[in-house]
Design a protein around this motif. Structure first.
Motif, PDB file in Angstrom:
ATOM      1  N   VAL A   1      45.090 -29.605 -28.808  1.00  0.00           N
ATOM      2  CA  VAL A   1      44.200 -30.674 -28.354  1.00  0.00           C
ATOM      3  C   VAL A   1      43.474 -30.187 -27.116  1.00  0.00           C
ATOM      4  O   VAL A   1      44.100 -29.736 -26.154  1.00  0.00           O
ATOM      5  CB  VAL A   1      45.005 -31.960 -28.048  1.00  0.00           C
ATOM      6  CG1 VAL A   1      44.097 -33.034 -27.480  1.00  0.00           C
ATOM      7  CG2 VAL A   1      45.713 -32.442 -29.302  1.00  0.00           C
ATOM      8  N   GLU A   2      42.167 -30.238 -27.165  1.00  0.00           N
ATOM      9  CA  GLU A   2      41.340 -29.786 -26.049  1.00  0.00           C
ATOM     10  C   GLU A   2      41.395 -30.796 -24.906  1.00  0.00           C
ATOM     11  O   GLU A   2      41.408 -31.997 -25.124  1.00  0.00           O
ATOM     12  CB  GLU A   2      39.881 -29.619 -26.496  1.00  0.00           C
ATOM     13  CG  GLU A   2      39.684 -28.547 -27.534  1.00  0.00           C
ATOM     14  CD  GLU A   2      39.956 -27.157 -27.015  1.00  0.00           C
ATOM     15  OE1 GLU A   2      39.648 -26.883 -25.832  1.00  0.00           O
ATOM     16  OE2 GLU A   2      40.506 -26.341 -27.781  1.00  0.00           O
ATOM     17  N   LEU A   3      41.403 -30.301 -23.695  1.00  0.00           N
ATOM     18  CA  LEU A   3      41.370 -31.157 -22.521  1.00  0.00           C
ATOM     19  C   LEU A   3      39.916 -31.279 -22.068  1.00  0.00           C
ATOM     20  O   LEU A   3      39.359 -30.377 -21.458  1.00  0.00           O
ATOM     21  CB  LEU A   3      42.222 -30.566 -21.388  1.00  0.00           C
ATOM     22  CG  LEU A   3      42.228 -31.343 -20.079  1.00  0.00           C
ATOM     23  CD1 LEU A   3      42.701 -32.767 -20.305  1.00  0.00           C
ATOM     24  CD2 LEU A   3      43.114 -30.643 -19.065  1.00  0.00           C
ATOM     25  N   ASP A   4      39.308 -32.383 -22.438  1.00  0.00           N
ATOM     26  CA  ASP A   4      37.915 -32.640 -22.078  1.00  0.00           C
ATOM     27  C   ASP A   4      37.852 -34.081 -21.581  1.00  0.00           C
ATOM     28  O   ASP A   4      37.668 -35.010 -22.359  1.00  0.00           O
ATOM     29  CB  ASP A   4      36.999 -32.423 -23.284  1.00  0.00           C
ATOM     30  CG  ASP A   4      35.530 -32.603 -22.936  1.00  0.00           C
ATOM     31  OD1 ASP A   4      35.230 -32.921 -21.763  1.00  0.00           O
ATOM     32  OD2 ASP A   4      34.690 -32.443 -23.832  1.00  0.00           O
ATOM     33  N   GLN A   5      38.030 -34.271 -20.294  1.00  0.00           N
ATOM     34  CA  GLN A   5      38.103 -35.604 -19.710  1.00  0.00           C
ATOM     35  C   GLN A   5      36.820 -36.410 -19.883  1.00  0.00           C
ATOM     36  O   GLN A   5      36.850 -37.627 -19.838  1.00  0.00           O
ATOM     37  CB  GLN A   5      38.452 -35.500 -18.222  1.00  0.00           C
ATOM     38  CG  GLN A   5      39.819 -34.951 -17.948  1.00  0.00           C
ATOM     39  CD  GLN A   5      40.939 -35.865 -18.449  1.00  0.00           C
ATOM     40  OE1 GLN A   5      40.734 -37.031 -18.774  1.00  0.00           O
ATOM     41  NE2 GLN A   5      42.138 -35.325 -18.530  1.00  0.00           N
ATOM     42  N   GLN A   6      35.700 -35.758 -20.076  1.00  0.00           N
ATOM     43  CA  GLN A   6      34.443 -36.485 -20.202  1.00  0.00           C
ATOM     44  C   GLN A   6      34.303 -37.133 -21.570  1.00  0.00           C
ATOM     45  O   GLN A   6      33.718 -38.201 -21.693  1.00  0.00           O
ATOM     46  CB  GLN A   6      33.263 -35.559 -19.929  1.00  0.00           C
ATOM     47  CG  GLN A   6      33.229 -35.096 -18.484  1.00  0.00           C
ATOM     48  CD  GLN A   6      32.078 -34.149 -18.220  1.00  0.00           C
ATOM     49  OE1 GLN A   6      31.265 -33.890 -19.088  1.00  0.00           O
ATOM     50  NE2 GLN A   6      32.025 -33.621 -17.010  1.00  0.00           N
TER      51      GLN A   6
ATOM     52  N   ARG B   1      42.130 -40.935 -21.445  1.00  0.00           N
ATOM     53  CA  ARG B   1      43.559 -40.621 -21.375  1.00  0.00           C
ATOM     54  C   ARG B   1      44.311 -41.123 -22.600  1.00  0.00           C
ATOM     55  O   ARG B   1      45.133 -40.414 -23.175  1.00  0.00           O
ATOM     56  CB  ARG B   1      44.135 -41.217 -20.096  1.00  0.00           C
ATOM     57  CG  ARG B   1      45.579 -40.882 -19.917  1.00  0.00           C
ATOM     58  CD  ARG B   1      46.094 -41.367 -18.591  1.00  0.00           C
ATOM     59  NE  ARG B   1      47.526 -41.075 -18.536  1.00  0.00           N
ATOM     60  CZ  ARG B   1      48.304 -41.482 -17.592  1.00  0.00           C
ATOM     61  NH1 ARG B   1      47.806 -42.183 -16.597  1.00  0.00           N
ATOM     62  NH2 ARG B   1      49.576 -41.202 -17.606  1.00  0.00           N
ATOM     63  N   LEU B   2      44.070 -42.362 -23.017  1.00  0.00           N
ATOM     64  CA  LEU B   2      44.766 -42.918 -24.181  1.00  0.00           C
ATOM     65  C   LEU B   2      44.363 -42.197 -25.465  1.00  0.00           C
ATOM     66  O   LEU B   2      45.210 -41.945 -26.327  1.00  0.00           O
ATOM     67  CB  LEU B   2      44.516 -44.421 -24.303  1.00  0.00           C
ATOM     68  CG  LEU B   2      45.168 -45.267 -23.210  1.00  0.00           C
ATOM     69  CD1 LEU B   2      44.817 -46.730 -23.399  1.00  0.00           C
ATOM     70  CD2 LEU B   2      46.673 -45.080 -23.197  1.00  0.00           C
ATOM     71  N   SER B   3      43.097 -41.852 -25.567  1.00  0.00           N
ATOM     72  CA  SER B   3      42.647 -41.124 -26.750  1.00  0.00           C
ATOM     73  C   SER B   3      43.320 -39.759 -26.816  1.00  0.00           C
ATOM     74  O   SER B   3      43.707 -39.296 -27.881  1.00  0.00           O
ATOM     75  CB  SER B   3      41.132 -40.947 -26.739  1.00  0.00           C
ATOM     76  OG  SER B   3      40.501 -42.199 -26.826  1.00  0.00           O
ATOM     77  N   ARG B   4      43.464 -39.117 -25.661  1.00  0.00           N
ATOM     78  CA  ARG B   4      44.132 -37.816 -25.615  1.00  0.00           C
ATOM     79  C   ARG B   4      45.603 -37.962 -25.994  1.00  0.00           C
ATOM     80  O   ARG B   4      46.153 -37.146 -26.730  1.00  0.00           O
ATOM     81  CB  ARG B   4      43.995 -37.193 -24.231  1.00  0.00           C
ATOM     82  CG  ARG B   4      44.688 -35.852 -24.111  1.00  0.00           C
ATOM     83  CD  ARG B   4      44.255 -35.116 -22.860  1.00  0.00           C
ATOM     84  NE  ARG B   4      45.128 -34.028 -22.495  1.00  0.00           N
ATOM     85  CZ  ARG B   4      45.277 -32.899 -23.187  1.00  0.00           C
ATOM     86  NH1 ARG B   4      44.590 -32.718 -24.278  1.00  0.00           N
ATOM     87  NH2 ARG B   4      46.115 -31.966 -22.780  1.00  0.00           N
TER      88      ARG B   4
ATOM     89  N   GLN C   1      49.859 -37.108 -29.926  1.00  0.00           N
ATOM     90  CA  GLN C   1      50.868 -37.659 -30.836  1.00  0.00           C
ATOM     91  C   GLN C   1      50.551 -37.274 -32.280  1.00  0.00           C
ATOM     92  O   GLN C   1      51.438 -36.885 -33.033  1.00  0.00           O
ATOM     93  CB  GLN C   1      50.956 -39.174 -30.702  1.00  0.00           C
ATOM     94  CG  GLN C   1      52.044 -39.776 -31.568  1.00  0.00           C
ATOM     95  CD  GLN C   1      52.146 -41.278 -31.413  1.00  0.00           C
ATOM     96  OE1 GLN C   1      51.215 -41.931 -30.959  1.00  0.00           O
ATOM     97  NE2 GLN C   1      53.282 -41.820 -31.804  1.00  0.00           N
ATOM     98  N   GLY C   2      49.288 -37.368 -32.657  1.00  0.00           N
ATOM     99  CA  GLY C   2      48.877 -36.962 -34.003  1.00  0.00           C
ATOM    100  C   GLY C   2      49.150 -35.489 -34.251  1.00  0.00           C
ATOM    101  O   GLY C   2      49.618 -35.093 -35.329  1.00  0.00           O
TER     102      GLY C   2
END
Length: 110
Positions: free
Chosen positions: A33-38, A42-45, A50-51
């Protein structure tokens, strides 16, 4: 009546092909999972992580099943298919119908 070795081989190979296809289909969902805060909150990440974890767990189960199928094919080649790997007694036909990759009789599988 037990299946013929050719029928068993075809069944095992078909199961293996199906699992390999599922591995290919689910490859993207197992990717990091890529860390792209823009673009991802947070919940989507957390949902994505989890997926990913669930997809990775499914992949481990698929790989274990493929290994069991490969072992059953090897037993078939050696002429040991249908005999319990622990006690050597025959595995019930109903058990082999339900799980063609079964390596143990019902007593030894407990």
């Amino acid at each position: 009546m037990p299946d013929t070795p050719d029928t068993v081989r075809q069944t095992l190979l078909a199961l293996r092909d199906e699992l390999e296809s599922l591995r290919e289909i689910s490859e993207e969902s197992r990717a990091p999972v890529e860390l792209d805060q823009q673009s991802v909150g947070r919940l989507s990440r957390m949902d994505a992580l989890q997926g990913q974890a669930m997809a990775q767990a499914s992949e481990r189960q698929r790989l274990a099943h493929i290994q069991r199928i490969d072992a059953a094919l090897l037993r078939l080649d050696k002429g040991d298919y249908g005999a319990c790997a622990d006690c050597g007694e025959p595995i019930a036909d109903k058990r082999l119908k339900a799980d063609p990759a079964a390596a143990f009789c019902i007593n030894c599988a407990r």
